[in-house]
Design an enzyme around this catalytic site. Structure first.
Site, short mmCIF file in Angstrom:
data_model
loop_
_atom_site.label_atom_id
_atom_site.label_comp_id
_atom_site.label_asym_id
_atom_site.label_seq_id
_atom_site.Cartn_x
_atom_site.Cartn_y
_atom_site.Cartn_z
N LYS A 1 0.81 -1.22 0.00
CA LYS A 1 0.00 0.00 0.00
C LYS A 1 0.85 1.28 0.00
CE LYS A 1 -4.01 -2.08 0.01
NZ LYS A 1 -3.72 -3.49 -0.32
C1 LIG Z 1 -9.77 -3.00 -1.65
C2 LIG Z 1 -9.14 -3.64 -0.44
N1 LIG Z 1 -9.83 -3.68 0.70
C3 LIG Z 1 -9.32 -4.22 1.82
C4 LIG Z 1 -8.06 -4.76 1.83
C5 LIG Z 1 -7.57 -5.40 3.08
O1 LIG Z 1 -6.47 -4.78 3.64
P1 LIG Z 1 -5.47 -5.61 4.58
O2 LIG Z 1 -4.64 -6.47 3.69
O3 LIG Z 1 -4.67 -4.56 5.28
O4 LIG Z 1 -6.30 -6.40 5.52
C6 LIG Z 1 -7.30 -4.73 0.65
C7 LIG Z 1 -5.97 -5.27 0.54
O5 LIG Z 1 -5.10 -5.71 0.82
C8 LIG Z 1 -7.86 -4.17 -0.52
O6 LIG Z 1 -7.16 -4.13 -1.67
#
Ligand SMILES: Cc1ncc(COP(=O)(O)O)c(C=O)c1O
Length: 390
Positions: free
Chosen positions: A188
């Site tokens: 990210k």
């Molecule tokens: C659109 C979206 N929502 C939620 C997430 C979830 O984030 P995390 O990996 O930090 O749980 C991600 C990606 O990793 C994502 O691309």
């Protein structure tokens, strides 16, 4: 004499972290206090100030932030939650955590963000919330979403996993709705390795999320092993183990300090891609909107397949042969076995999402890309598009 031409290989992603982040993490390790503590609180304070939100609550992941937002909205097992079909499974799975049903919604062809008209058609008596996803970092049309939400009395939980820093009509994402969930996953725009943040202006929601992210224990639970804390605590609810650690927060503080600089670097790469690719007949560059600022987390290129003799998958493998790694965001949720077996979704149900999915690919875009790497991507993409032009 033949001269050996070096091929440049460009990975899809490399995290923009370095010595400063390593030092900050090392300091925490040397301090002896590794988990949530003063660094986490400072990260929350600075993050809230950065986006302009009243509260920022640091958690273990973007998924945890989404889950806590739905929990604070009191989503129940009989409820339905609107989710765009073009997203990562985290957006849909958190609805399942609550025992509720993710009601998938088709997307707009331009931004590939949730299509409000399709969302309106799918609203029932059970619909309680909507989770707009700012795909690739391009904010959704929040005016439209808020109008729909107020008409049907829906909670708005923004999935801003891609959208730091991004803004809609001059206002930062993170301040626009009831709750917003950010992700600090390794790929990210701001990373802590794993991590996330929930922002809200609502004091009650903030209080609930603070309790639920740490076992449902009352205020300042994290202090119970510190000198100025107390051993006594009370469990108020069956909460979750979703706190951030001070190691992550220390990395996050360094990253936050560079957030504008990192965003500017992504923007520059996007501009260079735009200049070349907008003149290539087989390519469609990402849509831009005068009232929205993207974070440029992803650069999603789309192919005019009717002008090419190869499909998207072959385009990707041709790029791979030229040393360029790419990805696809996202396989629409209804094409995955889980969403088909659990909820009966079928191929063909979301025509826009499917039409965009088969022609989309994401190019490398990250602040540490060198000029040589950027030029290598531009050359390879242009070459494949030209070679296979019909
Ligand atoms: C659109 C979206 N929502 C939620 C997430 C979830 O984030 P995390 O990996 O930090 O749980 C991600 C990606 O990793 C994502 O691309």
């Amino acid at each position: 004499m033949t001269r050996k031409v070096e091929t440049v290989t460009v990975p899809f992603h490399v995290a923009a972290v370095g010595e400063e982040e390593a030092q900050a993490a090392a300091e925490v390790i040397r301090s002896g206090w590794l988990t949530m503590g003063l660094r986490t609180l400072e990260f929350e304070r600075q993050f809230a100030a950065y986006v302009g939100a009243r509260h920022a609550i640091a958690v273990a992941s973007g998924t945890a932030a989404l889950h806590l937002a739905l929990e604070a909205a009191d989503i129940k097992a009989s409820d339905e939650v609107l989710v765009p079909v073009t997203t990562f499974t985290a957006t849909g799975e958190v609805v399942c955590y609550m025992g509720a049903k993710p009601v998938l919604v088709d997307v707009q062809p331009g931004s590939m963000n949730l299509d409000c008209k399709d969302a309106a058609r799918r609203i029932t008596r059970r619909t309680r919330a909507i989770i707009p996803v700012h795909l690739a970092g391009v904010p959704c049309d929040m005016e439209e979403i808020h109008a729909l939400a107020s008409e049907y009395n829906l909670h708005v939980v923004e999935d801003a996993a891609h959208a730091l820093p991004a803004s809609y009509r001059g206002q930062r994402v993170g301040t626009l709705s009831e709750t917003t969930a950010f992700s600090f996953y390794a790929t990210k725009t701001l990373t802590t390795g794993e991590g996330g943040m929930l922002t809200t202006d609502d004091d009650k929601i903030a209080e609930r999320v603070r309790i639920m992210r740490l076992h449902g224990i009352g205020r300042d639970a994290w202090k119970r092993y510190s000198n100025d804390g107390s051993w006594f605590y009370q469990v108020l609810a069956a909460g979750f183990k979703y706190n951030m650690t001070d190691i992550e927060a220390a990395i996050g503080l360094v990253q936050l300090g560079k957030c504008d600089e990192l965003a500017a670097a992504r923007q520059r790469i996007a501009s260079r891609y735009f200049t070349t690719f907008s003149a290539v007949p087989a390519l469609e560059v990402p849509a831009s909107y005068s009232d929205r600022q993207s974070s440029w987390h992803l650069y999603v290129l789309r192919l005019h397949l009717e002008k090419l003799s190869i499909n998207r998958d072959r385009f990707i493998s041709e790029l791979k042969d030229r040393g360029i790694s790419t990805s696809v965001h996202f396989i629409p949720l209804h094409l995955h076995p889980f969403y088909q077996t659990a909820f009966g979704y079928r191929e063909g149900e979301f025509p826009q999402a499917e039409a965009q999915y088969v022609r989309a690919l994401s190019l490398p875009i990250y602040p540490t890309m060198t000029d040589v790497e950027i030029e290598a991507v531009i050359a390879a993409v242009s070459n494949v598009a030209r070679t296979f032009l019909k």
